[in-house]
Write a protein that holds these residues in place. Structure first.
Motif, PDB file in Angstrom:
ATOM      1  N   UNK B 144     -12.446 -12.716   1.482  1.00 39.07           N
ATOM      2  CA  UNK B 144     -11.195 -12.159   0.970  1.00 39.07           C
ATOM      3  C   UNK B 144     -10.675 -12.809  -0.315  1.00 39.07           C
ATOM      4  N   UNK B 174      -5.679  -8.746   5.064  1.00 42.73           N
ATOM      5  CA  UNK B 174      -4.792  -9.735   4.437  1.00 42.73           C
ATOM      6  C   UNK B 174      -5.199  -9.999   2.983  1.00 42.73           C
ATOM      7  N   UNK B 175      -6.479 -10.204   2.755  1.00 40.14           N
ATOM      8  CA  UNK B 175      -6.963 -10.495   1.405  1.00 40.14           C
ATOM      9  C   UNK B 175      -6.731  -9.326   0.463  1.00 40.14           C
ATOM     10  N   UNK B 178      -3.078  -9.130  -0.432  1.00 40.79           N
ATOM     11  CA  UNK B 178      -2.710 -10.165  -1.401  1.00 40.79           C
ATOM     12  C   UNK B 178      -3.153  -9.784  -2.808  1.00 40.79           C
TER      13      UNK B 178
END
Lengths: 215, 215
Positions: B144, B174-175, B178
């Motif tokens: 990620x 999540x990555x 972000x």
């Protein structure tokens, strides 16, 4: 090789024997082998956050992964409370004393919690040997990100090349070396070192043998 | 929520069902549950390299971890050759077709090899639906890490916020988020989402259900 001025120890599995946690998986109705999947998964998620620019405490990630294994909070608490009762490997006390007696300064740097490290070292009578117990809450990123090693050598007040990172985990050796430290690999299990990671500067079967190399 | 212009699929476990690999562990004399430890460990080591600023191919890391489980090259080859024969999950063909019919452009981006993805999609009759099969050899860093997602949206010619990353792995969601993409979580197993990772923008039990949300 040149003796380091400071030795920075990884903690989980490097100093401590995590095997007693396996029985706690069985206590809560899971097969003992899930400890291996769990620990690899905790590191996976901590490293994922490090790679993506995030951070979370070890205990929270450890809790999340156990919840993903269908455990309730009480059972999770039982498994994780085992961390505080871990013992160090038999070679650790003598190895640490020998290093300290030869004038090398000792530190710990864990992806876990410094308070946990301190409790274990105190119980083992080793706390006074270790100048500072560090963890990744300082830099706000897990090892093996470069910033975690830079934080540790900064706290020790040495240059990266004056410090050695001691670990049983090849990914930790590789990360330390990429950050300019000496990597010292403890190979207690005789497992093959991964070909994709930078080979350790120095290897030894345990901490006594490593201390002999630097005494 | 707003429909994405491009959907970028993770491949291992998101499109493919990896369960048949478990029998190959048993074929070479290992317990089937080691597949879970092995896969978590492969991701752990790939993410460690990403966090430390390094890179290695999935197949080499996968090989290293199996060697650490005491397998010889022939046995390792037997386990890893199973990847090329994996099938997609039953919901994938209909979900992909529905997304494509609604005008959304489809891509894959894997920590594995694009050639492997292409072989699987071709056998399933899905290759023509996917505009480009991407992998992390392009950016030279695994998901990620942000650069991996930036590479994928760059290849697709869209801005991050115009693209959705579809995955079964919370660390990938999540990555991607972000990096500014929409995260679309496929929750085929109904497992709790980790508290330490950013919650997905959108969740669905499978790809058919996700496609319905965007059609």
């Amino acid at each position: 090789m040149t003796r380091p001025q400071a030795v920075i120890f990884d903690v989980n599995e490097t100093l401590t024997d995590m095997e007693p946690l396996r029985a706690r998986f069985e206590d809560v109705g899971l097969p003992g082998h899930l400890m291996d999947t769990w620990f690899a998964s905790v590191l996976r998620d901590g490293f994922a956050l490090a790679a993506a620019g995030g951070y979370a405490e070890f205990a929270r990630i450890a809790h999340d992964v156990l919840r993903g294994m269908s455990l309730e909070d009480k059972a999770i608490g039982h498994v994780l409370s085992g961390f505080a009762e871990l013992r160090v490997h038999p070679d650790v006390p003598e190895g640490m004393r020998k290093l300290r007696e030869s004038g090398i300064r000792l530190f710990t740097m864990t992806n876990g919690a410094a308070a946990m490290t301190e409790g274990i070292l105190r119980r083992e009578g080793l706390l006074d040997l270790v100048e500072a117990r560090l963890d990744v809450s300082g830099p706000g990123v897990w090892k093996p990100a470069r910033a975690a090693y830079e934080y540790a050598v900064g706290q020790a007040g040495v240059r990266p090349e004056q410090a050695a990172l001691v670990a049983v985990h090849p990914w930790d050796i590789d990360g330390a070396q990429r950050a300019g430290l000496v990597g010292a690999y403890l190979d207690r299990r005789g497992t093959p070192y991964p070909s994709v990671l930078s080979a350790p500067t120095v290897s030894a079967p345990d901490l006594r043998a490593l201390a002999d190399l630097w005494s």
